[in-house]
Design a protein around this motif. Structure first.
Motif, PDB file in Angstrom:
ATOM      1  N   UNK A   3      46.568  23.809  45.611  1.00 41.27           N
ATOM      2  CA  UNK A   3      45.895  23.003  44.586  1.00 41.27           C
ATOM      3  C   UNK A   3      44.382  23.108  44.714  1.00 41.27           C
ATOM      4  N   UNK A   4      43.875  22.925  45.922  1.00 38.09           N
ATOM      5  CA  UNK A   4      42.424  22.946  46.124  1.00 38.09           C
ATOM      6  C   UNK A   4      41.851  24.324  45.836  1.00 38.09           C
ATOM      7  N   UNK A   5      42.537  25.355  46.302  1.00 38.69           N
ATOM      8  CA  UNK A   5      42.050  26.718  46.063  1.00 38.69           C
ATOM      9  C   UNK A   5      42.022  27.029  44.566  1.00 38.69           C
ATOM     10  N   UNK A   6      43.060  26.618  43.852  1.00 41.36           N
ATOM     11  CA  UNK A   6      43.134  26.909  42.423  1.00 41.36           C
ATOM     12  C   UNK A   6      42.154  26.075  41.606  1.00 41.36           C
TER      13      UNK A   6
ATOM     14  N   UNK B 194      46.687  17.390  58.593  1.00 45.36           N
ATOM     15  CA  UNK B 194      45.625  17.229  57.601  1.00 45.36           C
ATOM     16  C   UNK B 194      44.320  17.885  58.042  1.00 45.36           C
ATOM     17  N   UNK B 195      44.236  18.297  59.318  1.00 39.54           N
ATOM     18  CA  UNK B 195      43.041  19.045  59.733  1.00 39.54           C
ATOM     19  C   UNK B 195      42.910  20.323  58.924  1.00 39.54           C
ATOM     20  N   UNK B 196      44.044  20.866  58.467  1.00 36.95           N
ATOM     21  CA  UNK B 196      44.011  22.073  57.644  1.00 36.95           C
ATOM     22  C   UNK B 196      43.187  21.860  56.379  1.00 36.95           C
ATOM     23  N   UNK B 197      43.316  20.673  55.804  1.00 35.77           N
ATOM     24  CA  UNK B 197      42.680  20.423  54.523  1.00 35.77           C
ATOM     25  C   UNK B 197      41.174  20.207  54.691  1.00 35.77           C
ATOM     26  N   UNK B 198      40.797  19.538  55.755  1.00 32.12           N
ATOM     27  CA  UNK B 198      39.371  19.381  56.062  1.00 32.12           C
ATOM     28  C   UNK B 198      38.750  20.760  56.272  1.00 32.12           C
ATOM     29  N   UNK B 199      39.434  21.581  57.030  1.00 32.08           N
ATOM     30  CA  UNK B 199      38.949  22.943  57.314  1.00 32.08           C
ATOM     31  C   UNK B 199      38.834  23.761  56.038  1.00 32.08           C
ATOM     32  N   UNK B 200      39.842  23.678  55.180  1.00 32.69           N
ATOM     33  CA  UNK B 200      39.800  24.417  53.920  1.00 32.69           C
ATOM     34  C   UNK B 200      38.576  24.023  53.100  1.00 32.69           C
ATOM     35  N   UNK B 201      38.314  22.743  52.984  1.00 30.98           N
ATOM     36  CA  UNK B 201      37.156  22.282  52.207  1.00 30.98           C
ATOM     37  C   UNK B 201      35.852  22.789  52.801  1.00 30.98           C
TER      38      UNK B 201
ATOM     39  N   UNK C   1      35.507  26.541  51.981  1.00 33.36           N
ATOM     40  CA  UNK C   1      35.153  26.743  50.578  1.00 33.36           C
ATOM     41  C   UNK C   1      33.785  26.169  50.236  1.00 33.36           C
ATOM     42  N   UNK C   2      33.273  25.304  51.110  1.00 30.11           N
ATOM     43  CA  UNK C   2      31.983  24.632  50.902  1.00 30.11           C
ATOM     44  C   UNK C   2      31.963  23.886  49.569  1.00 30.11           C
ATOM     45  N   UNK C   3      33.006  23.123  49.341  1.00 30.61           N
ATOM     46  CA  UNK C   3      33.103  22.323  48.127  1.00 30.61           C
ATOM     47  C   UNK C   3      32.813  20.856  48.458  1.00 30.61           C
ATOM     48  N   UNK C   4      32.363  20.083  47.479  1.00 28.83           N
ATOM     49  CA  UNK C   4      32.126  18.661  47.736  1.00 28.83           C
ATOM     50  C   UNK C   4      33.448  17.907  47.897  1.00 28.83           C
ATOM     51  N   UNK C   5      33.520  17.035  48.865  1.00 26.92           N
ATOM     52  CA  UNK C   5      34.712  16.215  49.073  1.00 26.92           C
ATOM     53  C   UNK C   5      34.328  14.999  49.900  1.00 26.92           C
TER      54      UNK C   5
END
Length: 213
Positions: A72-75, A12-19, A22-26
């Motif tokens: 999903x997050x990228x799209x 799940x570190x991948x998903x934190x890194x992706x966000x 992308x500098x998106x709110x999460x």
């Protein structure tokens, strides 16, 4: 609100890194592994029927599986950033390395971890075969890292986000010496210099030594 449920020392570190890239709110919710079993706590397993990391929630949506979550997050939240278009010369390489991460590299090291825990003799045919397969996978990454700055080419993409966990944090569970792989070590140094990677690891796994060499 997009919520990333992050289990310490996990994919799940991948998903934190992706966000962070992308500098998106999460919202980030962190969960600690059981100190004795090193497994996810009951409250994490309850998030999704598969019971493993990563998991996100986004409104009424609950989604597992790294690659599905990344897509999903990228799209939905990233306007397609960190991917390559079908007309890009590096598109095929991008697809290959994106899927190589969890199709070959991660399963190989994971199976080797399981076999090593069985205390098999070094000449066990199954263990020898899995070691050889894992070596070939790392050799392929090593060759690619000598050809291009990032796995898909000159551009940093989600193929890199998918791959780095196995080259780094996964080695807490199955040690793997990168000493013979200078191109991978140089690649990981480039990754380590990325501000978003630094932020993600500090938020998700504060205090954890990063296995970048």
């Amino acid at each position: 609100m997009l919520t990333v449920h992050h289990l310490g020392k996990s994919q799940s570190e991948r998903i934190v890194w992706l966000c962070e890239e992308l500098e998106i709110p999460y919202e980030l919710k962190t969960y600690a592994r059981d100190a004795k079993t090193m497994l996810a706590p009951p409250e994490y397993k309850a998030l999704h029927p598969i019971g493993s990391a990563p998991v996100i929630t986004d409104g009424d949506i609950v989604l597992a599986e790294s690659a599905a979550i990344v897509d999903y997050i990228v799209a939905k939240h990233g306007q397609g950033r960190l991917t390559l278009r079908a007309d890009d010369p590096g598109f095929a390489s991008f697809l290959y390395w994106f899927h190589f991460a969890n199709g070959t590299l991660q399963p190989g090291l994971g199976r080797l971890m399981i076999l090593n825990r069985l205390a098999l003799t070094e000449d066990n045919p199954m263990l020898m075969a899995m070691k050889a397969r894992t070596e070939r996978a790392f050799d392929l990454v090593e060759a690619r890292c000598g050809q291009a700055e990032y796995l898909a080419g000159s551009a940093f993409t989600t193929a890199d986000i998918m791959s780095v966990f196995t080259l780094t944090t996964m080695r807490y569970f199955q040690p793997y010496d990168l000493g013979r792989l200078p191109n991978i070590r140089a690649y990981l140094a480039r990754i380590a210099a990325r501000p978003a990677y630094q932020r993600a690891m500090a938020k998700g796994d504060p205090g954890m030594a990063l296995l970048l060499s």
